[in-house]
Design a protein around this motif. Sequence first.
Motif, PDB file in Angstrom:
ATOM      1  N   GLY A 111      -7.310  11.235  16.459  1.00 15.05           N
ATOM      2  CA  GLY A 111      -7.000  12.503  17.120  1.00 15.05           C
ATOM      3  C   GLY A 111      -5.709  12.381  17.907  1.00 15.05           C
ATOM      4  N   GLY A 112      -5.486  13.330  18.804  1.00 14.17           N
ATOM      5  CA  GLY A 112      -4.286  13.284  19.630  1.00 14.17           C
ATOM      6  C   GLY A 112      -3.046  13.681  18.853  1.00 14.17           C
ATOM      7  N   THR A 113      -1.975  12.944  19.103  1.00 18.43           N
ATOM      8  CA  THR A 113      -0.693  13.279  18.492  1.00 18.43           C
ATOM      9  C   THR A 113      -0.123  12.003  17.905  1.00 18.43           C
ATOM     10  N   ALA A 114       0.432  12.086  16.704  1.00 20.87           N
ATOM     11  CA  ALA A 114       0.882  10.854  16.056  1.00 20.87           C
ATOM     12  C   ALA A 114       2.079  11.070  15.160  1.00 20.87           C
ATOM     13  N   HIS A 115       2.773   9.965  14.951  1.00 23.42           N
ATOM     14  CA  HIS A 115       3.830   9.867  13.958  1.00 23.42           C
ATOM     15  C   HIS A 115       3.192   9.102  12.804  1.00 23.42           C
ATOM     16  N   ALA A 116       3.035   9.773  11.672  1.00 24.73           N
ATOM     17  CA  ALA A 116       2.334   9.163  10.532  1.00 24.73           C
ATOM     18  C   ALA A 116       3.316   8.853   9.422  1.00 24.73           C
ATOM     19  N   THR A 117       3.161   7.668   8.833  1.00 20.41           N
ATOM     20  CA  THR A 117       4.029   7.265   7.706  1.00 20.41           C
ATOM     21  C   THR A 117       3.149   6.704   6.586  1.00 20.41           C
ATOM     22  N   GLY A 118       3.794   6.073   5.590  1.00 20.18           N
ATOM     23  CA  GLY A 118       3.061   5.588   4.420  1.00 20.18           C
ATOM     24  C   GLY A 118       2.646   6.800   3.604  1.00 20.18           C
ATOM     25  N   ARG A 119       1.378   6.836   3.157  1.00 20.97           N
ATOM     26  CA  ARG A 119       0.912   8.070   2.509  1.00 20.97           C
ATOM     27  C   ARG A 119       0.250   8.976   3.537  1.00 20.97           C
ATOM     28  N   GLY A 120       0.501   8.679   4.816  1.00 23.21           N
ATOM     29  CA  GLY A 120      -0.031   9.469   5.919  1.00 23.21           C
ATOM     30  C   GLY A 120      -1.028   8.683   6.732  1.00 23.21           C
ATOM     31  N   GLU A 121      -1.376   7.476   6.238  1.00 23.97           N
ATOM     32  CA  GLU A 121      -2.475   6.717   6.858  1.00 23.97           C
ATOM     33  C   GLU A 121      -2.000   5.742   7.929  1.00 23.97           C
ATOM     34  N   LEU A 122      -0.685   5.525   8.041  1.00 24.02           N
ATOM     35  CA  LEU A 122      -0.173   4.595   9.057  1.00 24.02           C
ATOM     36  C   LEU A 122       0.150   5.395  10.312  1.00 24.02           C
ATOM     37  N   ILE A 123      -0.595   5.124  11.368  1.00 19.74           N
ATOM     38  CA  ILE A 123      -0.583   6.005  12.539  1.00 19.74           C
ATOM     39  C   ILE A 123       0.011   5.308  13.759  1.00 19.74           C
ATOM     40  N   ARG A 124       1.000   5.969  14.352  1.00 15.41           N
ATOM     41  CA  ARG A 124       1.536   5.483  15.636  1.00 15.41           C
ATOM     42  C   ARG A 124       1.322   6.599  16.650  1.00 15.41           C
ATOM     43  N   GLU A 125       0.623   6.272  17.725  1.00 10.74           N
ATOM     44  CA  GLU A 125       0.317   7.288  18.741  1.00 10.74           C
ATOM     45  C   GLU A 125       1.589   7.674  19.490  1.00 10.74           C
ATOM     46  N   ILE A 126       1.767   8.953  19.756  1.00  7.64           N
ATOM     47  CA  ILE A 126       2.895   9.410  20.572  1.00  7.64           C
ATOM     48  C   ILE A 126       2.344  10.329  21.672  1.00  7.64           C
ATOM     49  N   PRO A 127       3.174  10.659  22.678  1.00  9.25           N
ATOM     50  CA  PRO A 127       2.650  11.499  23.773  1.00  9.25           C
ATOM     51  C   PRO A 127       2.234  12.887  23.287  1.00  9.25           C
TER      52      PRO A 127
END
Length: 288
Positions: free
Chosen positions: A142-158
């Motif tokens: 949940g929250g807010t994220a910058h997603a890469t790969g096919r969408g499954e690589l998640i980095r949390e952002i503010p």
Amino acid sequence: MLYVKAPAKINLTLDVLYKREDNYHEVEMVMTTIDLADRIGLALRQDGKITLSSTDQFVPVDQRNFAYQAARLLQQRYGITKGVAIKIEKEIPIAAGLAGGSTDAAATLRGLNELWELNLSIDELAELGAEIGSDVPFCVYGGTAHATGRGELIREIPAPPSCWVVLAKPKVGVSTADIYGGLNLATVEHPNTIEMLQAIDQGDYKAMCATLGNVLEDVTLKLHPEVVKIKTLMERSGADAVLMSGSGPTVFGLVDSELRVSRIVNGLRGFCDEVYAVRMLGERHSLA
Ligand code: ATP
């Protein structure tokens, strides 16, 4: 009965970079959860069975359901002999670009972690979720994220600057495969993900509005003029920025004044049955 909230997501940016050798598209997205949510009820079954019911007749209540797949995956991976009766109270429009199925799967993973006393970490749940669908890991956090790969690589952002989100889902069926099929990566205009990340970091609402972008939007708009109409209506009735979410057809508008929210919602009445005005959730889920 254990209840878990399963919120929808919107894409503030959606970029497709290239097609990979495994046939998935390499994507880059900024996503955030909104306060439009399904409610998943989970009741323990001692007989090992997984059963499903839904308040919406269009939700499949068998192995095709992502929530079912989530429960099955946990059972198989961890040798669980307990079962569950899953009840899906559907609020999120189906096949809308709002990750409704993925968020139900994610909520089921979070809920069963508690109900079946698995003690898995949120990262482990997200990793399992990736086996069900590319959007499931984001929905686990949940929250807010910058997603890469096919969408499954998640980095949390503010969390993004606070605002209202008005959503309208036109009555058209959009096939995600057709939209990706119609995408010409040589000519598309890519959103500026870096600028979006900066806008969010700085809490700059105007810059966030100016940087919304979805590479799939043009494809869907060309195929479905109804979506263009809804977009134009929202823009004219005072939204600060308007974008299609995912592969559509849902369109959302960002608005920073409550007064304009009701004007936009009223303006859409008569043109679109499914209209919602919600807040962004911003923050991540916490595991029980
Ligand atoms: P995304 O934004 O991830 O592309 P979406 O919001 O466009 O997804 P969903 O609402 O997830 O689309 O529905 C896509 C299909 O998934 C539906 O046609 C439906 O048959 C199937 N499905 C499986 N599980 C569910 C669920 N729990 N809720 C809704 N649809 C589900």
